[in-house]
Design a protein around this motif. Structure first.
Motif, PDB file in Angstrom:
ATOM      1  N   TYR A  31       0.852  -1.185   0.000  1.00  0.00           N
ATOM      2  CA  TYR A  31       0.000   0.000   0.000  1.00  0.00           C
ATOM      3  C   TYR A  31       0.894   1.244   0.000  1.00  0.00           C
ATOM      4  CZ  TYR A  31      -3.730  -3.226   1.245  1.00  0.00           C
ATOM      5  OH  TYR A  31      -4.625  -4.263   1.245  1.00  0.00           O
ATOM      6  N   TRP A  32       0.650   2.104  -0.943  1.00  0.00           N
ATOM      7  CA  TRP A  32       1.446   3.330  -1.049  1.00  0.00           C
ATOM      8  C   TRP A  32       0.527   4.534  -0.902  1.00  0.00           C
ATOM      9  CZ3 TRP A  32       4.007   5.315  -6.199  1.00  0.00           C
ATOM     10  CH2 TRP A  32       4.732   6.495  -5.912  1.00  0.00           C
ATOM     11  N   ILE A  34       0.210   7.794  -1.554  1.00  0.00           N
ATOM     12  CA  ILE A  34       0.926   8.666  -2.481  1.00  0.00           C
ATOM     13  C   ILE A  34       0.814  10.141  -2.083  1.00  0.00           C
ATOM     14  CG2 ILE A  34      -0.971   8.968  -4.121  1.00  0.00           C
ATOM     15  CD1 ILE A  34       1.083   8.538  -6.375  1.00  0.00           C
ATOM     16  N   ILE A  82      -2.456   2.028  -4.641  1.00  0.00           N
ATOM     17  CA  ILE A  82      -2.176   3.448  -4.455  1.00  0.00           C
ATOM     18  C   ILE A  82      -3.343   4.071  -3.698  1.00  0.00           C
ATOM     19  CG2 ILE A  82      -1.795   5.653  -5.619  1.00  0.00           C
ATOM     20  CD1 ILE A  82      -0.431   4.156  -7.861  1.00  0.00           C
ATOM     21  N   PRO A  87      -5.572   9.989  -3.917  1.00  0.00           N
ATOM     22  CA  PRO A  87      -4.529   9.956  -4.941  1.00  0.00           C
ATOM     23  C   PRO A  87      -4.716  10.984  -6.050  1.00  0.00           C
ATOM     24  CG  PRO A  87      -5.179   7.731  -4.362  1.00  0.00           C
ATOM     25  CD  PRO A  87      -6.146   8.655  -3.665  1.00  0.00           C
ATOM     26  N   LEU A  93      -0.476  11.574 -10.971  1.00  0.00           N
ATOM     27  CA  LEU A  93      -1.034  10.250 -10.694  1.00  0.00           C
ATOM     28  C   LEU A  93      -1.064   9.367 -11.935  1.00  0.00           C
ATOM     29  CD1 LEU A  93      -2.476   8.167  -8.900  1.00  0.00           C
ATOM     30  CD2 LEU A  93      -4.638   9.328  -9.469  1.00  0.00           C
ATOM     31  N   VAL A 107      -1.682  -2.662 -10.505  1.00  0.00           N
ATOM     32  CA  VAL A 107      -1.986  -1.455  -9.741  1.00  0.00           C
ATOM     33  C   VAL A 107      -3.485  -1.343  -9.501  1.00  0.00           C
ATOM     34  CG1 VAL A 107      -1.775   1.055  -9.616  1.00  0.00           C
ATOM     35  CG2 VAL A 107      -0.023  -0.287 -10.825  1.00  0.00           C
ATOM     36  N   LEU A 109      -6.364   1.191  -7.189  1.00  0.00           N
ATOM     37  CA  LEU A 109      -6.461   2.564  -6.700  1.00  0.00           C
ATOM     38  C   LEU A 109      -7.571   2.673  -5.669  1.00  0.00           C
ATOM     39  CD1 LEU A 109      -5.102   5.383  -7.500  1.00  0.00           C
ATOM     40  CD2 LEU A 109      -7.289   5.866  -8.592  1.00  0.00           C
ATOM     41  N   HIS A 289       3.388   8.864   2.471  1.00  0.00           N
ATOM     42  CA  HIS A 289       3.553   9.947   1.495  1.00  0.00           C
ATOM     43  C   HIS A 289       4.952  10.544   1.517  1.00  0.00           C
ATOM     44  CE1 HIS A 289       2.614  11.775   5.301  1.00  0.00           C
ATOM     45  NE2 HIS A 289       2.756  13.001   4.847  1.00  0.00           N
TER      46      HIS A 289
END
Length: 371
Positions: A31-32, A34, A82, A87, A93, A107, A109, A289
């Motif tokens: 999990y990022w 962003i 993401i 995001p 993005l 990926v 979202l 982040h």
């Protein structure tokens, strides 16, 4: 408050044991976060998001470098989710998603249901390579959902976005917050989710972090009853029903499956069995982040920074992650429990309540000594 850790206070550094359901080499899900910027004002927001982006967010160049770091895990690469914040508050993005896809990453979202989440934006994200999307529904009607999200109209925008995702055939997950307040509405919410064509309904059992500290959680008895209800619903729902930060659901499911005479191999191969052992730091990895590496977004203990260290080395070798993967080092009943390899308790909830990520999960009602 974010804690930075080399070793967990009071606990010796441990190596991952040679036992099943340990994900010591590669995370399953990465999990990022962003960005933390978001136009919503959710009452339970883990990130305590604000409208403006943090000046120390990973910039585009560092974001692209981080994506290349992920490749060093080797196959099987983690599924990249993401998230935020929202995001869509990042102007790069679409470029980030396109690059991740080009590199061979799958990926998904997790956007916020704001005015920016139009059908055109969702279609553009799909063209960039997004293979899945999650949306949050915390109530079966606009009133309770919008109150939790802090912005009128969020409920209706969520339903529109779900419709757009369905039209584009993007696999959709619905996330739902579980608190003492939302629990009575779950049957009605389930009926709504059944109309949305989703592939997965994931229920997040509140962790007292961020703004969520002010919300009332379930009691252990209520959590146990809810797990049984969810297991019953999972046998008839046209989509997967899953939980977040309630790994003791697996113990409930195993107990129920054993009562029907299901073999242990069939249990491991079941939908629930596929998630055995996955929890904060074991199969789960979270990058913030600003590049901090955490066991999950709900366990604010950092193992390091992707700007100065390899995310692969941190996941595989940091004492924090090694300790979280070793259930023999867990304290209290989680350490004694015969289900700890498949469950292990919520390490995030243990930390939120005690300051010790290896303590027992206080929401689990099971008493192993009485079993």
């Amino acid at each position: 408050m974010t804690h930075v850790i080399g070793e967990i206070p009071g606990h010796a550094s441990m190596k991952t044991p040679d036992r099943p359901f340990v994900h010591a080499r590669n995370p399953i899900m990465l999990y990022w976060e962003i960005t933390r910027a978001c136009d919503l004002a959710c009452l339970h927001c883990r990130a305590e998001a604000i409208r403006h982006r943090h000046p120390h967010e990973l910039n585009t160049d560092r974001a692209m470098a981080f994506l290349r770091q992920i490749l060093d895990f080797g196959p099987p690469l983690p599924h990249l989710v993401i998230t935020g914040g929202d995001p869509q508050k990042r102007p790069d993005l679409f470029a980030v998603v396109s690059e991740a896809t080009r590199l061979g990453l799958r990926v998904s979202l997790a956007p916020s249901a704001t005015e920016a989440l139009t059908g055109e934006a969702i279609a553009r994200l799909q063209r960039a390579g997004v293979v899945g999307m999650s949306l949050s529904l915390d109530g079966s009607a606009a009133g309770p959902h919008d109150r939790l999200r802090g912005v009128p109209g969020c409920f209706d925008r969520t339903l529109l976005a779900a419709r757009d995702a369905r039209m584009l055939r993007i696999p959709l997950q619905i996330n739902t917050l579980v608190t003492a307040e939302t629990r009575p509405d779950l049957p009605a919410l389930l009926r709504l989710v059944e109309t949305l064509g989703v592939t997965r309904w994931s229920l997040f059992f509140l962790i007292a972090v961020g703004r969520g500290r002010a919300l009332p959680g379930l009691t252990p008895a209520d959590a146990e009853d809810l797990c049984h209800w969810l297991y019953e619903r999972s046998r008839e729902a046209p989509f997967t029903i899953a939980v977040t930060e309630a790994p003791f659901y697996r113990r409930v499911a195993v107990q129920r499956m054993r009562r029907t005479g299901m073999t242990e191999q069939a249990i491991v191969e079941s939908a629930v069995g596929k998630g055995f052992g996955v929890r904060d730091g074991n199969g789960i990895l979270f990058v913030s982040h600003v590049g901090q590496v955490y066991p999950s977004g709900f366990l604010p203990v950092s193992a390091g920074d992707v700007r100065t260290a390899s995310v692969v080395e941190l996941y595989r070798e940091a004492p924090l992650f090694a300790a979280l993967r070793d259930v023999t080092g867990f304290a209290g009943k989680c350490g004694r429990c015969s289900f700890n390899a498949i469950c292990g308790g919520s390490r995030a909830r243990a930390f939120a309540h005690t300051g010790d990520a290896l303590a027992s999960d206080p929401l689990c009602a099971y008493q192993p000594d009485a079993a």
